[in-house]
Design an enzyme around this catalytic site. Structure first.
Site, PDB file in Angstrom:
ATOM      1  N   HIS A   1       0.891  -1.161   0.000  1.00 21.74           N
ATOM      2  CA  HIS A   1       0.000   0.000   0.000  1.00 21.74           C
ATOM      3  C   HIS A   1       0.930   1.211   0.000  1.00 21.74           C
ATOM      4  CE1 HIS A   1      -2.896  -2.869   2.086  1.00 21.74           C
ATOM      5  NE2 HIS A   1      -3.483  -2.538   0.958  1.00 21.74           N
TER       6      HIS A   1
ATOM      7  N   ASP B   1       2.312   1.617   3.329  1.00 18.45           N
ATOM      8  CA  ASP B   1       3.261   0.585   3.774  1.00 18.45           C
ATOM      9  C   ASP B   1       4.659   1.048   3.355  1.00 18.45           C
ATOM     10  OD1 ASP B   1       1.292  -1.281   4.639  1.00 18.45           O
ATOM     11  OD2 ASP B   1       1.081  -2.066   2.592  1.00 18.45           O
TER      12      ASP B   1
HETATM   13  C1  GLO Z   1      -9.319  -6.736   0.554  1.00 19.81           C
HETATM   14  C2  GLO Z   1      -8.356  -6.710  -0.527  1.00 19.81           C
HETATM   15  C3  GLO Z   1      -7.041  -6.096  -0.120  1.00 19.81           C
HETATM   16  C4  GLO Z   1      -6.294  -5.610  -1.325  1.00 19.81           C
HETATM   17  C5  GLO Z   1      -5.111  -4.782  -0.962  1.00 19.81           C
HETATM   18  C6  GLO Z   1      -4.405  -4.237  -2.180  1.00 19.81           C
HETATM   19  O1  GLO Z   1     -10.297  -7.411   0.562  1.00 19.81           O
HETATM   20  O2  GLO Z   1      -8.150  -7.998  -1.016  1.00 19.81           O
HETATM   21  O3  GLO Z   1      -6.270  -7.000   0.617  1.00 19.81           O
HETATM   22  O4  GLO Z   1      -5.891  -6.681  -2.110  1.00 19.81           O
HETATM   23  O5  GLO Z   1      -5.518  -3.746  -0.123  1.00 19.81           O
HETATM   24  O6  GLO Z   1      -5.049  -3.123  -2.634  1.00 19.81           O
END
Ligand code: GLO
Ligand code: MG
Length: 346
Positions: free
Chosen positions: A51, A54
């Site tokens: 993210h 992150d």
């Molecule tokens: C939630 C999503 C989340 C995304 C992550 C990347 O249900 O799967 O994990 O994959 O935030 O944007």
């Protein structure tokens, strides 16, 4: 003999979560980012997903030069560790500015925040060296049909994508659809919606998708069909493999944990479409069960990767000639059993 394959694997720092849920606190102590990187490398993974925050924590409080400095420092750490940053995703669901959604918020100030935050995310991706932005449109929906217009929201989503496409001429966007949670109904629930939205943008070729197994299952779809559909457009740019026990909360279970046959069919679909051969990664968006002890913290990731590779072997060893013969004879009963016998093994 070890399986020869072309797959590369990744996960995100959030996949080593501490076990908090809406009903209880964390059950494992937080681990440093460096520890997570170390685990990733040690267990045969090649890349990390990020993210935006992150990569650059507390992003909203930082200036552009600070963001650049921190992102570049992270890039050096990743280079030293030999880890590729697969994607960066703007976290558009956490801030007080995104309570009513991000790009589709009813408040223009909040929509402006969402776009500006997305620009920062794109900058971070460029500093890290990746050209792939993932858009999980978490809060783009509404609790009340009367509170937002679905038509207007579609236009706002296209406008947001166009602004981002114009901001940087090289990045690509992979939309990760999810039909519900945190919303009861999301505006972009399936791959069909994601790819249709792409067609409305100024540069459809730079807007593709990311399939998550659990999200497809939550939409009542078979993830293997979603894979084939996206690949027919040449637009499957990343995948989040995991599993899901029916229409419940998003479980992010280990790949194959709930339905091995559905997992097998996803692997078969990836194999027949040559997924990964253009450098795409297999991401495992799995979470440890809340009961997981600290010493078993990597197990869900290691096991998912292992299950995936074992299913690649199964997909390749499947008697395709026999299957074709049964299809030609319309003997789907025998085909069904052929698959089951194959999965059960001798
Ligand atoms: C939630 C999503 C989340 C995304 C992550 C990347 O249900 O799967 O994990 O994959 O935030 O944007
Ligand atoms: Mg995901």
């Amino acid at each position: 003999m070890a399986l020869k394959h072309h797959y590369k694997f990744c996960f995100g720092p959030w996949n080593l979560s501490e076990g908090q849920d809406p009903y209880g606190p964390p059950v494992r102590p937080p681990q440093a980012f460096d520890w997570k990187l170390e685990q990733l490398k040690k267990h045969g993974f090649d890349a990390m997903m990020f993210h935006d925050d992150d990569a650059v924590p507390e992003l909203d409080t930082k200036t552009e030069p600070q963001i650049r400095k921190e992102a570049k420092a992270l890039k050096r750490r990743l280079d030293d560790a030999g880890i590729w940053p697969e994607i960066v995703a703007p976290r558009l669901w956490f801030s007080p500015m995104t309570i009513d959604g991000a790009y589709t918020s009813n408040d223009p100030k909040c929509r402006k925040y969402a776009i500006e935050r997305s620009f920062k995310c794109i900058d971070i991706a460029r500093h890290l060296g990746t050209d792939l932005i993932v858009l999980w449109l978490a809060r783009e929906g509404t609790y009340l049909r009367e509170a937002k217009s679905g038509r207007r929201s579609t236009e706002l989503l296209v406008e947001a994508l166009d602004r981002m496409l114009a901001y940087d001429k090289t990045v690509r966007f992979a939309i990760e659809p999810k039909p519900n949670e945190p919303m009861d109904h999301a505006y972009v629930p399936t791959i069909g919606h994601a790819l249709a939205l792409a067609q409305l943008t100024s540069q459809p070729r730079r807007v593709g998708c990311l399939i998550e197994s659990a999200h497809a299952i939550l939409a009542g779809l078979d993830p293997a069909d979603e894979i084939d559909f996206a690949c027919a457009f040449g637009k499957l740019w990343s995948i989040h493999l995991n599993d899901q026990n029916g229409l419940k909360f998003d479980q992010d279970k280990p790949f194959g944990s709930n339905n091995l046959r559905v997992a097998f069919n996803q692997v078969c679909a990836l194999e027949r479409n040559g997924y990964g051969k253009q450098g795409e990664y297999v991401a495992l968006d799995v979470h440890p069960f809340r009961t997981t002890r600290v010493e078993h913290w990597m197990a869900h990731l290691v096991n998912s990767r292992r299950t995936f590779l074992r299913l690649v072997e199964k997909a390749r060893a499947f008697d395709k000639a026999k299957a074709r013969q049964l299809v030609a004879n319309r003997d789907y009963q025998a085909l069904d059993q052929l698959v089951l016998e194959h999965l059960m093994g001798r």
